[in-house]
Design an enzyme around this catalytic site. Structure first.
Site, PDB file in Angstrom:
ATOM      1  N   THR A 332       0.841  -1.198   0.000  1.00  0.00           N
ATOM      2  CA  THR A 332       0.000   0.000   0.000  1.00  0.00           C
ATOM      3  C   THR A 332       0.877   1.250   0.000  1.00  0.00           C
ATOM      4  O   THR A 332       0.663   2.185  -0.781  1.00  0.00           O
ATOM      5  CB  THR A 332      -0.910   0.011   1.242  1.00  0.00           C
ATOM      6  N   GLN A 362      -5.944  -2.149  -2.634  1.00  0.00           N
ATOM      7  CA  GLN A 362      -5.277  -0.920  -2.213  1.00  0.00           C
ATOM      8  C   GLN A 362      -4.456  -0.307  -3.360  1.00  0.00           C
ATOM      9  O   GLN A 362      -3.595  -0.985  -3.927  1.00  0.00           O
ATOM     10  CB  GLN A 362      -4.346  -1.174  -1.036  1.00  0.00           C
ATOM     11  N   GLN A 384     -10.067   2.270  -3.722  1.00  0.00           N
ATOM     12  CA  GLN A 384      -9.711   1.944  -2.345  1.00  0.00           C
ATOM     13  C   GLN A 384      -8.426   2.681  -1.981  1.00  0.00           C
ATOM     14  O   GLN A 384      -7.448   2.645  -2.735  1.00  0.00           O
ATOM     15  CB  GLN A 384      -9.522   0.426  -2.190  1.00  0.00           C
ATOM     16  N   ASP A 385      -8.421   3.348  -0.791  1.00  0.00           N
ATOM     17  CA  ASP A 385      -7.192   3.951  -0.254  1.00  0.00           C
ATOM     18  C   ASP A 385      -6.634   5.099  -1.093  1.00  0.00           C
ATOM     19  O   ASP A 385      -5.422   5.207  -1.298  1.00  0.00           O
ATOM     20  CB  ASP A 385      -6.091   2.884  -0.089  1.00  0.00           C
ATOM     21  N   ASP A 406     -12.314   2.992   2.473  1.00  0.00           N
ATOM     22  CA  ASP A 406     -11.282   3.585   3.346  1.00  0.00           C
ATOM     23  C   ASP A 406     -10.464   4.642   2.614  1.00  0.00           C
ATOM     24  O   ASP A 406      -9.239   4.684   2.741  1.00  0.00           O
ATOM     25  CB  ASP A 406     -10.299   2.504   3.841  1.00  0.00           C
ATOM     26  N   ARG A 482     -14.273   3.882   9.822  1.00  0.00           N
ATOM     27  CA  ARG A 482     -14.143   2.659  10.615  1.00  0.00           C
ATOM     28  C   ARG A 482     -12.752   2.591  11.215  1.00  0.00           C
ATOM     29  O   ARG A 482     -11.802   3.191  10.679  1.00  0.00           O
ATOM     30  CB  ARG A 482     -14.471   1.416   9.794  1.00  0.00           C
ATOM     31  N   TRP A 484      -9.359   1.521  11.787  1.00  0.00           N
ATOM     32  CA  TRP A 484      -8.251   0.696  11.296  1.00  0.00           C
ATOM     33  C   TRP A 484      -7.399   0.228  12.477  1.00  0.00           C
ATOM     34  O   TRP A 484      -6.926  -0.894  12.515  1.00  0.00           O
ATOM     35  CB  TRP A 484      -7.425   1.520  10.305  1.00  0.00           C
TER      36      TRP A 484
END
Ligand SMILES: *[C@@H]1O[C@H](CO)[C@@H](O)[C@H](O)[C@H]1NC(C)=O
Ligand SMILES: *[C@@H]1O[C@H](CO)[C@@H](O)[C@H](O)[C@H]1NC(C)=O
Ligand SMILES: *[C@@H]1O[C@H](CO)[C@@H](O)[C@H](O)[C@H]1NC(C)=O
Ligand SMILES: *[C@@H]1O[C@H](CO)[C@@H](O)[C@H](O)[C@H]1NC(C)=O
Ligand SMILES: *[C@@H]1O[C@H](CO)[C@@H](O)[C@H](O)[C@H]1NC(C)=O
Ligand SMILES: *[C@@H]1O[C@H](CO)[C@@H](O)[C@H](O)[C@H]1NC(C)=O
Ligand SMILES: *[C@@H]1O[C@H](CO)[C@@H](O)[C@H](O)[C@H]1NC(C)=O
Ligand SMILES: *[C@@H]1O[C@H](CO)[C@@H](O)[C@H](O)[C@H]1NC(C)=O
Length: 566
Positions: A332, A362, A384-385, A406, A482, A484
């Site tokens: 990531t 990611q 994502q990310d 996220d 949320r 992590w």
């Protein structure tokens, strides 16, 4: 991350070699000695009280100081067995001793990681994990050194910010190795890093106690959070948002353009490389980036400070990439199209994208570890990310951030002011329905001064997403965040929330993980998604008298470093 004390290990430099030469045994014998001395003191007292002054010089005085100071930490046992203090230490000397324990142990961690690197040729996963570790542990070293410097100048907020980052990097090294834990040495290094993060956490807790309770260590207490009803006071002020941002009238030092004409660089990275290393404080290096699509991976290293990207506008100046964790050995962290470490980074008028395919998972567009960073009128596109606000103090003004899973995450202290946050469709089966979390803040320790703070932002879907959403609202679920990590902290203030935000508001990570320790706060938001009556019980309305804890001034000391609008 396991928090139990690590087992003793062999074949590696033992912790006792590295810490200051104190150990449990010494403490035991010292307490026996203490008992004896107390007895003789009692005797002494009955004989004469005129020697009281003499008692203050007792070398054991410092053990009770140690106990008091370590009482303010999360891991008092390794704390007590590692500190070395002069007689009658000041609170600052105690903190400096805790920092030096962390710093000494870090050196060992670094050499263990180098050994992993040397013995992992041909193993892509392990080599990548160890290289990232190597880089971020040296950042950790740099931040610890700066912490000592900040304390000597009385800059406790800077010290806390930098030590928070030092801890973040040590934890992340542990996290990187977790995915390459297939040798004894990796296993041992992880155990060592586990003890290292405890020492660093302890130093950080003492700094938080010093900042919150003052000089007198009798008043120190372990770190508390908003969940305990504790809101840090900060420096005051009654403005939540900050009237400042990217400075106007900057003159370019160099220019990047697509055709490389007239002395332009053709690649953004070439222009970054041209910036001076460790330029004197306050000196900016302005890189004008002309309209065009730049397909490259850009890295701004630690030594390149105050680098400024000046684009011609969102959607016009575009930096794009497609690295993602679906690729062999990719992480990531490394997937970022643009990754910035050097402090004082600023950007305005550009789009940064990661266009990895539908199966990519990611895939980061922008990663930042730049302290005192100002980003304005920029657009971040991904799935994502998208935006990895990894560490330190960052200010995003009037930006647009798109993604689904996220997509704003990391362990920084980042403030987003007047930003537009837009959910995009999942690329695979976009109509099928999905569960998205806008944020995933990764605070691992209650003393870290980090959190994601949103002021006056709007939360909605892109036009594409909105179509899918309204065609079947039941299956499209979107949450504010949320956890992590255990002490995840995210706050929305004066934001407008579209109806795509689920009434529960927040999403668990896994079972009840972090639900007792995280802090998710909301204050005077509006729009259909802002109704708090059905929120999960582990989120909180922020009391009006505490909302200034999250002002730009108090949370990231923005009044001291964000340029004001003339
Ligand atoms: C306490 O101070 C004495 C010097 O007076 C020093 O020799 C000793 O190592 C210190 N003890 C600890 C635990 O720091
Ligand atoms: C490397 O990591 C990937 C993803 O975690 C995994 O699928 C692969 O098996 C690993 N390769 C080796 C050689 O361990
Ligand atoms: C931090 O300070 C130590 C001791 O002064 C020094 O050896 C080390 O090179 C410094 N590290 C960095 C990254 O500046
Ligand atoms: C890994 O390290 C832990 C903690 O040091 C130890 O208990 C365990 O035996 C080690 N496992 C292996 C397979 O080496
Ligand atoms: C690393 O792997 C070893 C051997 O499989 C295992 O015993 C240990 O628990 C792992 N360590 C961590 C921290 O996951
Ligand atoms: C932020 O929102 C509040 C409440 O809606 C409003 O009073 C304030 O003027 C806004 N500030 C800015 C800078 O937009
Ligand atoms: C969200 O977007 C939709 C469609 O573009 C628009 O009708 C709605 O007003 C927006 N909601 C908010 C809260 O901005
Ligand atoms: C919030 O939602 C509840 C039902 O969940 C409803 O009774 C209430 O009127 C709503 N409040 C506002 C301000 O819309």
């Amino acid at each position: 991350m396991p928090s139990s004390p690590p087992q003793p290990t062999h074949n590696i430099p033992s912790k006792n070699q590295l810490r200051k030469p104190t150990c449990r045994l010494l403490l035991i014998s010292m307490s026996a000695f203490l008992l004896l001395s107390l007895l003789s003191l009692a005797l002494f007292f009955t004989l004469s009280s005129s020697h009281r002054h003499h008692l203050q010089q007792d070398p054991l005085q410092n053990t009770s100081q140690i106990r008091l100071a370590c009482h303010s930490t999360r891991f008092p046992q390794p704390c007590e067995s590692s500190l070395t203090l002069p007689p009658n230490p000041t609170s600052l000397q105690i903190i400096l001793s805790a920092i030096s324990v962390s710093s000494h142990n870090l050196k060992t961690g670094q050499s263990m990681v180098k050994s992993i690197l040397e013995t992992s040729k041909g193993n892509l996963n392990r080599t990548n994990a160890a290289s990232i570790c190597d880089e971020i542990l040296s950042n950790s070293d740099y931040r610890i050194n700066s912490t000592v410097d900040a304390l000597s100048r009385g800059k406790i907020k800077d010290a806390r910010a930098w030590m928070s980052a030092a801890l973040c990097y040590q934890y992340d090294c542990w996290g990187a190795l977790k995915y390459a834990n297939d040798t004894q040495l990796v296993n041992q290094t992880m155990a060592f890093l586990d003890s290292l993060t405890q020492h660093t956490s302890n130093a950080l807790s003492m700094m938080a106690a010093y900042d919150n309770y003052g000089n007198n260590i009798n008043s120190w207490a372990p770190p508390k959070t908003e969940r305990d009803g504790f809101y840090e006071k900060g420096l005051g002020g009654t403005e939540l948002v900050f009237d400042g941002g990217f400075p106007t009238g900057l003159k370019p030092d160099v220019t990047v353009c697509k055709d490389g004409s007239g002395g332009c660089y053709k690649m953004v990275q070439e222009a970054v490389n041209a910036a001076p290393d460790n330029a004197e404080a306050g000196r900016r290096f302005v890189i004008e980036i002309k309209e065009g699509v730049y397909e490259e991976t850009v890295r701004v290293p630690l030594a390149k400070k105050n680098v400024v990207f000046l684009g011609e506008g969102m959607g016009k100046t575009v930096i794009t990439g497609s690295l993602n964790v679906g690729q062999p050995g990719m992480t990531t962290y490394e997937s970022a199209t643009v990754g910035v470490i050097g402090d004082g980074f600023m950007a305005s008028g550009l789009t940064i994208k990661n266009t990895a395919g539908p199966d990519a998972h990611q895939a980061v567009a922008f990663r930042s570890d730049s302290d005192l960073s100002v980003i304005e009128n920029c657009e971040f596109l991904g799935n994502q990310d998208t935006l990895y606000a990894h560490s330190l103090r960052q200010f995003y003004n009037k930006c647009q951030i798109q993604g689904n899973v996220d997509f704003i995450f990391g362990n920084s202290a980042a403030v987003f002011q007047e930003c537009e946050i837009l959910v995009v469709p999942r690329q695979l089966n976009p109509g099928k329905g999905e569960t998205n979390a806008i944020t995933a803040h990764g605070r691992t320790d209650p003393a870290q001064s980090t959190g994601l703070i949103f002021h006056n932002c709007s939360l909605n879907g892109t036009d594409d997403y909105t179509k899918y959403y309204y065609s079947n609202p039941k299956v499209h679920k979107n949450f504010l965040g949320r956890p992590w990590k255990e002490y995840s902290r995210t706050v929305y203030i004066n934001c407008v929330m579209g109806d795509l935000i689920s009434p529960q508001g927040w999403l668990p990570w896994s079972g009840d993980f972090a639900l007792k320790t995280l802090f998710y706060g909301e204050y005077q938001n509006s729009g259909p998604g802002s109704n708090m009556s059905a929120r999960v019980p582990w989120s909180s309305p922020i009391p009006g008298q505490n909302v200034y804890t999250y002002s730009v001034q108090n949370f990231i000391q923005g009044d001291q470093w964000i340029p004001t609008k003339a």
